[in-house]
Design a protein around this motif. Structure first.
Motif, short mmCIF file in Angstrom:
data_model
loop_
_atom_site.label_atom_id
_atom_site.label_comp_id
_atom_site.label_asym_id
_atom_site.label_seq_id
_atom_site.Cartn_x
_atom_site.Cartn_y
_atom_site.Cartn_z
N GLU A 145 36.08 -37.61 22.98
CA GLU A 145 35.18 -38.18 21.97
C GLU A 145 34.21 -37.13 21.45
O GLU A 145 33.91 -37.07 20.25
N LEU A 146 33.71 -36.27 22.33
CA LEU A 146 32.79 -35.22 21.92
C LEU A 146 33.50 -34.18 21.05
O LEU A 146 32.93 -33.70 20.05
N ILE A 147 34.74 -33.84 21.41
CA ILE A 147 35.51 -32.91 20.57
C ILE A 147 35.79 -33.55 19.22
O ILE A 147 35.74 -32.89 18.17
N TRP A 148 36.09 -34.85 19.24
CA TRP A 148 36.30 -35.60 18.00
C TRP A 148 35.05 -35.51 17.11
O TRP A 148 35.14 -35.27 15.91
N GLY A 149 33.89 -35.72 17.72
CA GLY A 149 32.65 -35.63 16.95
C GLY A 149 32.43 -34.25 16.38
O GLY A 149 32.00 -34.09 15.23
N TYR A 186 39.54 -36.15 6.70
CA TYR A 186 38.76 -36.86 7.72
C TYR A 186 39.62 -37.93 8.39
O TYR A 186 39.54 -38.14 9.61
N THR A 187 40.46 -38.61 7.61
CA THR A 187 41.33 -39.65 8.15
C THR A 187 42.37 -39.06 9.09
O THR A 187 42.66 -39.61 10.16
N VAL A 188 42.96 -37.93 8.70
CA VAL A 188 43.97 -37.28 9.54
C VAL A 188 43.36 -36.82 10.85
O VAL A 188 43.91 -37.06 11.94
N VAL A 189 42.19 -36.15 10.78
CA VAL A 189 41.53 -35.67 11.99
C VAL A 189 41.16 -36.85 12.90
O VAL A 189 41.42 -36.83 14.11
N GLY A 190 40.56 -37.88 12.30
CA GLY A 190 40.20 -39.06 13.09
C GLY A 190 41.41 -39.75 13.68
O GLY A 190 41.38 -40.22 14.82
N PHE A 193 42.72 -37.86 16.88
CA PHE A 193 41.92 -38.11 18.08
C PHE A 193 42.00 -39.56 18.52
O PHE A 193 42.03 -39.86 19.72
N ALA A 194 42.02 -40.49 17.56
CA ALA A 194 42.14 -41.90 17.91
C ALA A 194 43.47 -42.17 18.61
O ALA A 194 43.53 -42.94 19.57
N SER A 195 44.53 -41.49 18.16
CA SER A 195 45.84 -41.66 18.80
C SER A 195 45.82 -41.12 20.22
O SER A 195 46.43 -41.72 21.13
N LEU A 196 45.14 -39.99 20.43
CA LEU A 196 45.03 -39.43 21.78
C LEU A 196 44.29 -40.37 22.73
O LEU A 196 44.74 -40.64 23.85
N VAL A 197 43.16 -40.89 22.26
CA VAL A 197 42.38 -41.82 23.08
C VAL A 197 43.18 -43.08 23.38
O VAL A 197 43.22 -43.56 24.52
N PHE A 198 43.84 -43.61 22.36
CA PHE A 198 44.65 -44.81 22.54
C PHE A 198 45.78 -44.57 23.53
O PHE A 198 46.05 -45.38 24.42
N SER A 199 46.47 -43.42 23.39
CA SER A 199 47.60 -43.11 24.25
C SER A 199 47.18 -42.99 25.71
O SER A 199 47.90 -43.42 26.62
#
Length: 291
Positions: A145-149, A186-190, A193-199
């Motif tokens: 999440e911090l890297i995502w931010g 922004y959508t691609v980057v988000g 990371f959202a896919s990584l967290v979800f996975s």
């Protein structure tokens, strides 16, 4: 004479191994022999249906956790509107607290599946026997999440070289057709990371609660589920996203219902996707009957 409810203890029923009720210590070799169950696009709807049954069976527990999720959403929204620079910090706190709240819902679904009565007090402290694994998993999620931010800030810095926009500026930027390149990046980057967290999280936390596995094994299994059933899990993630988006209006009030509903459904997603050695596939949805 009233028939026993499906979530009441079943006389003579045996408790599966590797559960707090059995007192059986988890076998690390067992985790290496688990199998991924076949999934179909109809399964997410089945998980939601079983989650709804759990919610109806324990409305008090659902209300408690639903209000907690709603409070987190209200706090995050207030910080974003008043002090957007602290949004990521508050989001990190929510990411830290959220899995522990969700685990309480998993515990309620799990106990009902075992024929035991869900208990609010027990669900609140169910994580204490899994603190080591949970702490490691939450740490991994927080780092992501911090890297995502940080990645989000880099995207803003590239497209807004005059400085970080205000909350109003961010909203205007997102809905301005001239900023389509920013929105796309922004959508691609988000999304990455959202896919990584979800996975990592989609079945790992229920797995830790169920079998007290270590965080690495649980996370790897979760990723295996996503990679092995990419289409179904993408559909499940999209379904969750749409439902959450709808629940956020107005004032996020829908989270009072949706939060616990998705929590219970996530338990059934884990039970439907992961099969342990010697266990049978997830049982049919329990029902409550009265004579």
């Amino acid at each position: 004479m009233a028939a026993p409810l499906a979530h009441d203890p079943v006389p003579g029923a045996s408790v599966p191994p590797n559960t707090p009720e059995s007192g059986h210590a988890p076998d690390s070799a067992e985790a290496s022999r688990l199998r991924l169950a076949p999934l179909h696009f109809s399964d997410p709807w089945r998980w939601l249906a079983r989650g709804a049954a759990d919610l109806i069976a324990a409305p008090g527990i659902a209300l408690f956790y639903g209000v907690c999720f709603w409070g987190m959403a209200l706090l995050l929204g207030w910080v974003f509107r008043s002090n957007p620079e602290y949004t990521m910090s508050i989001a990190s706190g929510c990411l830290l607290l959220g899995p522990f709240l969700a685990m309480g819902l998993y515990d309620a679904s799990r106990r009902r599946e075992l024929g035991l009565k869900p208990e609010l007090g027990r669900s609140i402290v169910c994580w204490d026997q899994h603190m080591g694994s949970m702490a490691m998993l939450v740490l991994v999620l927080m780092v992501l999440e911090l890297i995502w931010g940080r990645a989000s800030l880099v995207v803003f810095a590239v497209f807004f070289n005059t400085g970080m926009p205000s909350t109003t500026g961010v909203i205007q930027a997102v809905f301005n057709p001239e900023n389509w390149e920013f929105v796309a990046v922004y959508t691609v980057v988000g999304g990455i990371f959202a896919s990584l967290v979800f996975s990592i999280a989609v079945v790992s936390i229920p797995m830790i609660l169920d079998r007290d596995t270590d965080a690495i094994t649980a996370a790897i299994t979760s990723i295996r589920v996503v990679l092995g059933h990419t289409g179904v899990m993408l559909f499940w993630g999209a379904l969750i996203t749409v439902l959450v988006a709808l629940a956020l209006w107005p004032w996020g009030l829908g989270l009072v219902l949706l939060g616990p509903w998705l929590g219970h459904a996530t338990w059934h997603a884990y039970r439907g996707a992961v099969q342990w050695p010697g266990s049978s596939p997830a049982s049919p949805e329990p029902t409550s009957t009265q004579a």
